[in-house]
Design a protein around this motif. Sequence first.
Motif, PDB file in Angstrom:
ATOM      1  N   GLU A  10       0.831  -1.198   0.000  1.00  0.00           N
ATOM      2  CA  GLU A  10       0.000   0.000   0.000  1.00  0.00           C
ATOM      3  C   GLU A  10       0.872   1.257   0.000  1.00  0.00           C
ATOM      4  N   PRO A  11       0.349   2.358  -0.558  1.00  0.00           N
ATOM      5  CA  PRO A  11       1.138   3.584  -0.657  1.00  0.00           C
ATOM      6  C   PRO A  11       1.758   4.061   0.656  1.00  0.00           C
ATOM      7  N   ASN A  12       0.998   4.077   1.735  1.00  0.00           N
ATOM      8  CA  ASN A  12       1.545   4.566   3.003  1.00  0.00           C
ATOM      9  C   ASN A  12       2.664   3.668   3.515  1.00  0.00           C
ATOM     10  N   GLU A  13       2.541   2.371   3.279  1.00  0.00           N
ATOM     11  CA  GLU A  13       3.588   1.435   3.685  1.00  0.00           C
ATOM     12  C   GLU A  13       4.869   1.693   2.882  1.00  0.00           C
ATOM     13  N   VAL A  14       4.723   1.876   1.566  1.00  0.00           N
ATOM     14  CA  VAL A  14       5.880   2.157   0.716  1.00  0.00           C
ATOM     15  C   VAL A  14       6.526   3.474   1.143  1.00  0.00           C
ATOM     16  N   HIS A  15       5.724   4.491   1.403  1.00  0.00           N
ATOM     17  CA  HIS A  15       6.240   5.787   1.841  1.00  0.00           C
ATOM     18  C   HIS A  15       7.079   5.637   3.105  1.00  0.00           C
ATOM     19  N   ASP A  16       6.534   4.931   4.100  1.00  0.00           N
ATOM     20  CA  ASP A  16       7.235   4.773   5.374  1.00  0.00           C
ATOM     21  C   ASP A  16       8.527   3.974   5.210  1.00  0.00           C
ATOM     22  N   LEU A  17       8.482   2.909   4.408  1.00  0.00           N
ATOM     23  CA  LEU A  17       9.672   2.086   4.175  1.00  0.00           C
ATOM     24  C   LEU A  17      10.744   2.871   3.425  1.00  0.00           C
ATOM     25  N   LEU A  18      10.323   3.667   2.444  1.00  0.00           N
ATOM     26  CA  LEU A  18      11.261   4.478   1.671  1.00  0.00           C
ATOM     27  C   LEU A  18      11.919   5.521   2.572  1.00  0.00           C
ATOM     28  N   LYS A  19      11.108   6.183   3.383  1.00  0.00           N
ATOM     29  CA  LYS A  19      11.615   7.217   4.285  1.00  0.00           C
ATOM     30  C   LYS A  19      12.594   6.624   5.306  1.00  0.00           C
ATOM     31  N   ALA A  20      12.354   5.382   5.718  1.00  0.00           N
ATOM     32  CA  ALA A  20      13.211   4.711   6.697  1.00  0.00           C
ATOM     33  C   ALA A  20      14.455   4.094   6.051  1.00  0.00           C
ATOM     34  N   GLY A  21      14.555   4.162   4.716  1.00  0.00           N
ATOM     35  CA  GLY A  21      15.708   3.596   4.024  1.00  0.00           C
ATOM     36  C   GLY A  21      15.700   2.085   3.947  1.00  0.00           C
ATOM     37  N   LYS A  22      14.511   1.487   4.065  1.00  0.00           N
ATOM     38  CA  LYS A  22      14.415   0.029   4.076  1.00  0.00           C
ATOM     39  C   LYS A  22      14.125  -0.577   2.709  1.00  0.00           C
ATOM     40  N   ILE A  23      13.806   0.264   1.714  1.00  0.00           N
ATOM     41  CA  ILE A  23      13.541  -0.240   0.370  1.00  0.00           C
ATOM     42  C   ILE A  23      14.278   0.614  -0.662  1.00  0.00           C
ATOM     43  N   ILE A  24      14.418   0.029  -1.844  1.00  0.00           N
ATOM     44  CA  ILE A  24      14.866   0.759  -3.024  1.00  0.00           C
ATOM     45  C   ILE A  24      13.636   0.822  -3.918  1.00  0.00           C
ATOM     46  N   LEU A  25      13.155   2.022  -4.196  1.00  0.00           N
ATOM     47  CA  LEU A  25      11.965   2.192  -5.017  1.00  0.00           C
ATOM     48  C   LEU A  25      12.393   2.414  -6.461  1.00  0.00           C
ATOM     49  N   ILE A  26      11.883   1.582  -7.358  1.00  0.00           N
ATOM     50  CA  ILE A  26      12.223   1.643  -8.773  1.00  0.00           C
ATOM     51  C   ILE A  26      10.978   2.011  -9.573  1.00  0.00           C
ATOM     52  N   ASP A  27      11.076   3.099 -10.325  1.00  0.00           N
ATOM     53  CA  ASP A  27      10.009   3.566 -11.212  1.00  0.00           C
ATOM     54  C   ASP A  27      10.251   2.919 -12.577  1.00  0.00           C
ATOM     55  N   VAL A  28       9.283   2.149 -13.070  1.00  0.00           N
ATOM     56  CA  VAL A  28       9.452   1.465 -14.361  1.00  0.00           C
ATOM     57  C   VAL A  28       8.710   2.178 -15.493  1.00  0.00           C
ATOM     58  N   ARG A  29       8.239   3.401 -15.230  1.00  0.00           N
ATOM     59  CA  ARG A  29       7.606   4.182 -16.291  1.00  0.00           C
ATOM     60  C   ARG A  29       8.676   4.677 -17.257  1.00  0.00           C
ATOM     61  N   GLU A  30       8.270   5.348 -18.283  1.00  0.00           N
ATOM     62  CA  GLU A  30       9.203   5.844 -19.293  1.00  0.00           C
ATOM     63  C   GLU A  30       9.825   7.170 -18.851  1.00  0.00           C
ATOM     64  N   PRO A  31      11.004   7.526 -19.401  1.00  0.00           N
ATOM     65  CA  PRO A  31      11.697   8.751 -18.970  1.00  0.00           C
ATOM     66  C   PRO A  31      10.836  10.013 -19.036  1.00  0.00           C
ATOM     67  N   ARG A  32       9.992  10.141 -20.050  1.00  0.00           N
ATOM     68  CA  ARG A  32       9.125  11.317 -20.160  1.00  0.00           C
ATOM     69  C   ARG A  32       8.180  11.407 -18.961  1.00  0.00           C
ATOM     70  N   GLU A  33       7.619  10.273 -18.561  1.00  0.00           N
ATOM     71  CA  GLU A  33       6.707  10.253 -17.411  1.00  0.00           C
ATOM     72  C   GLU A  33       7.464  10.609 -16.130  1.00  0.00           C
ATOM     73  N   TYR A  34       8.622   9.991 -15.961  1.00  0.00           N
ATOM     74  CA  TYR A  34       9.456  10.224 -14.783  1.00  0.00           C
ATOM     75  C   TYR A  34       9.883  11.684 -14.710  1.00  0.00           C
TER      76      TYR A  34
END
Length: 119
Positions: A10-34
């Motif tokens: 869930e979004p809030n879980e990903v947010h908290d994990l990212l903020k805590a440095g526990k995950i590497i978040l990878i965006d698989v969209r295209e460069p224009r979207e990113y």
Amino acid sequence: MTMGGLDDLEPNEVHDLLKAGKIILIDVREPREYGTERIHGALLHPLSTLEPAAMPVDAQRRVVLHCAAGRRSAMAAMRCQDAGVHVDAHLAGGLGAWKAAGLPTIEIDPETGNIVDKG
């Protein structure tokens, strides 16, 4: 929730994990979207050119994929798993769900080119 060996986070879980440095978040969209809008801290590995062996998998942090709505990140995870790369989680609902949860993004103002922190 798990979908075919893929954990839907869930979004809030990903947010908290990212903020805590526990995950590497990878965006698989295209460069224009990113380039237009992204989650702060997300790395770009577009699905169209995805090389599973290039994923920054380490023993310390879990890799979590995301896209706009969840379909491409699920496809990217399957591609990684098929190549023997341990990627088993994605952001359920993608960037759309992230924004619906009121979580912050970075956008580029198309009129000025300035970076705008949203959320």
